[in-house]
Design a protein around this motif. Structure first.
Motif, PDB file in Angstrom:
ATOM      1  N   GLN A 157      38.648  35.934  28.505  1.00  0.00           N
ATOM      2  CA  GLN A 157      38.151  37.249  28.908  1.00  0.00           C
ATOM      3  C   GLN A 157      39.329  38.160  29.191  1.00  0.00           C
ATOM      4  OE1 GLN A 157      35.533  37.238  32.323  1.00  0.00           O
ATOM      5  NE2 GLN A 157      35.828  39.434  32.683  1.00  0.00           N
ATOM      6  N   GLU A 158      39.368  39.280  28.502  1.00  0.00           N
ATOM      7  CA  GLU A 158      40.465  40.226  28.699  1.00  0.00           C
ATOM      8  C   GLU A 158      40.016  41.475  29.449  1.00  0.00           C
ATOM      9  OE1 GLU A 158      43.594  39.510  25.150  1.00  0.00           O
ATOM     10  OE2 GLU A 158      41.674  40.335  24.484  1.00  0.00           O
ATOM     11  N   ASP A 159      38.772  41.920  29.224  1.00  0.00           N
ATOM     12  CA  ASP A 159      38.261  43.082  29.941  1.00  0.00           C
ATOM     13  C   ASP A 159      37.946  42.715  31.389  1.00  0.00           C
ATOM     14  OD1 ASP A 159      38.427  44.681  27.726  1.00  0.00           O
ATOM     15  OD2 ASP A 159      36.344  44.379  27.132  1.00  0.00           O
ATOM     16  N   GLY A 160      38.144  43.654  32.282  1.00  0.00           N
ATOM     17  CA  GLY A 160      37.837  43.416  33.684  1.00  0.00           C
ATOM     18  C   GLY A 160      38.166  44.640  34.511  1.00  0.00           C
ATOM     19  N   ASP A 161      38.002  44.511  35.814  1.00  0.00           N
ATOM     20  CA  ASP A 161      38.233  45.645  36.702  1.00  0.00           C
ATOM     21  C   ASP A 161      39.442  45.445  37.610  1.00  0.00           C
ATOM     22  OD1 ASP A 161      37.266  43.689  38.365  1.00  0.00           O
ATOM     23  OD2 ASP A 161      35.452  44.778  38.964  1.00  0.00           O
ATOM     24  N   PHE A 162      40.299  44.482  37.262  1.00  0.00           N
ATOM     25  CA  PHE A 162      41.498  44.244  38.057  1.00  0.00           C
ATOM     26  C   PHE A 162      42.548  45.301  37.708  1.00  0.00           C
ATOM     27  CE2 PHE A 162      45.735  42.159  38.362  1.00  0.00           C
ATOM     28  CZ  PHE A 162      45.774  41.986  39.747  1.00  0.00           C
ATOM     29  N   GLU A 163      42.979  46.039  38.704  1.00  0.00           N
ATOM     30  CA  GLU A 163      43.965  47.091  38.498  1.00  0.00           C
ATOM     31  C   GLU A 163      45.330  46.629  38.980  1.00  0.00           C
ATOM     32  OE1 GLU A 163      42.625  50.734  40.220  1.00  0.00           O
ATOM     33  OE2 GLU A 163      40.933  50.935  38.838  1.00  0.00           O
TER      34      GLU A 163
END
Length: 396
Positions: A157-163
């Motif tokens: 998984q590459e998409d996410g909400d980690f900034e």
């Protein structure tokens, strides 16, 4: 001159943390480059586009910064209880030199995703959803890194909400564990001189107090105020000042000598990747390079670090490990800047924003040891296929 086709080598261009690099499987390299030596170095230099007197890397894959002039070689692990071996090369921009003396903590986050994507792990042991545990042997420094790679529908998984400050877009979070990160192999201890604070004699600066530490990567920490800095500097203030950069290199050389990493000052030029130099200061409000305000109340201290002779745009992952480790030991200059006392995690402000890193240090028989350091990064494949280099690059 007869025409010779370029060599085509399978490769993947990846971002890991705030760095980018060209990733190879060892088996995909030309035979002459599958072992250390001149042929391998020549290949990686040509891939990146170095040496480049114009400092642009127009004719290569590099980005003309220390953060983007990197190559990684991955192979099935030769070590028990590990999945892959990870070898990292820091490619010089303006000289024909590849530095193999240390690790890249940022690109460490991309190793697990690369290995999974390339089928280098047993698929039956990977979760369809959740986090895959990848045990990585960091071959440059002989240490273990554990990457917890997010999986979705059987794929990384590459998409996410980690900034991550220093990276424009959010991605999936990849927690990393750096086990026993102190580099006892060079200097003999986490603090190679046996002191938490040393005094260095630095040409152009005079006597400067420093904390010298081997953890994550050998690093020389000094107070920002002692070198005429505030600790809130951004890249232009340092990188646009050749005289100041020369002083930082003199400081780095003095630290390397005291740590036993080099035998004479001339050797510093052949060991550009290590040690790092960083300066710290108590927390203060400032504006990050993006214009984002960083509040003193949200960080424990300010930190800036140089890589390959220039101020880093964020913070090297390995230097962050060194900083967190030093912060966890009362009496170091880093602990002093953070307010003193024992701690297991620290949040520091860097040129692109802030970052939190944990470290678990303890005294054993009077010697400080660190069992592990923790931080989260993210990674993404940017391009995959074949990289091309001119025929004759390997000297054939």
């Amino acid at each position: 001159m007869p025409q010779r086709p370029q060599l085509r080598i399978l490769a993947t261009y990846m971002r890991g943390g705030t760095s980018k690099g060209v990733f190879f499987r060892l088996a995909d390299l030309p035979e002459a480059a599958r072992q250390p030596g001149a042929a391998r170095d020549a290949l990686l230099l040509r891939v990146i586009g170095s040496p480049d007197p114009y400092a642009k890397h127009t004719d290569g894959m590099g980005g003309a910064t220390s953060s983007t002039s990197k190559c990684v070689i991955i192979s099935p692990s030769s070590r028990p209880d590990h999945d892959v071996d990870y070898l990292y090369g820091q490619v010089s921009i303006d000289s024909a030199f590849v530095d193999w003396s240390g690790n890249c903590g940022n690109l460490s986050s991309a190793v697990g995703p690369f290995a999974i994507t390339k089928g280098m792990l047993d698929a039956s042991k990977l979760p369809r959803d959740g986090r895959a545990t990848v045990r990585i042997w960091q071959a440059n420094i002989g240490k273990t890194i554990i990457a917890h790679v997010p999986m979705a529908d059987g794929e990384v998984q590459e998409d996410g909400d980690f900034e991550l400050d220093g990276v424009t877009f959010p991605s999936a979070e990849i927690p990393l564990e750096f086990l026993d990160p102190a580099d006892e192999g060079e200097g003999g201890a986490m603090f190679p001189t046996g002191q938490l604070v040393d005094t260095l004699e630095v040409p152009g600066l005079g006597r400067i107090e420093a904390t010298l530490i081997n953890a994550g990567i050998p690093t020389v920490f000094v107070r920002a105020a002692d070198i005429g800095c505030s600790g809130s500097e951004l890249q232009p203030a340092i990188n646009g000042d050749p005289a100041r950069l020369a002083l930082f290199e003199a400081l780095r050389t003095a630290g390397a000598l005291r740590m036993g990493l080099i035998r004479d000052p001339a050797e510093a030029a052949t060991r550009q990747h290590t040690p790092k130099v960083a300066f710290v200061a108590p927390s203060a409000d400032y504006l990050a390079s993006s214009g984002k305000p960083i509040a003193a109340a949200d960080i424990d201290l300010l930190a800036r670090a140089l890589s390959m002779g220039k101020l880093h745009h964020a913070m090297m992952g390995t230097a962050a490990v060194a900083l967190a480790t030093a912060a966890s030991v009362p009496g170091t200059l880093v602990s002093e800047a953070a307010g003193g006392g024992a701690r297991t995690a620290v949040t520091f402000g860097h040129p692109s924003g802030s970052m939190r890193v944990g470290a678990e240090a303890e005294q054993v028989n009077g010697q400080w040891q660190v069992r592990r350091a923790l931080m989260s990064r993210s990674a993404r494949i940017l391009m995959e296929g074949s990289v091309r280099v001119p025929a004759g690059t390997l000297g054939d």
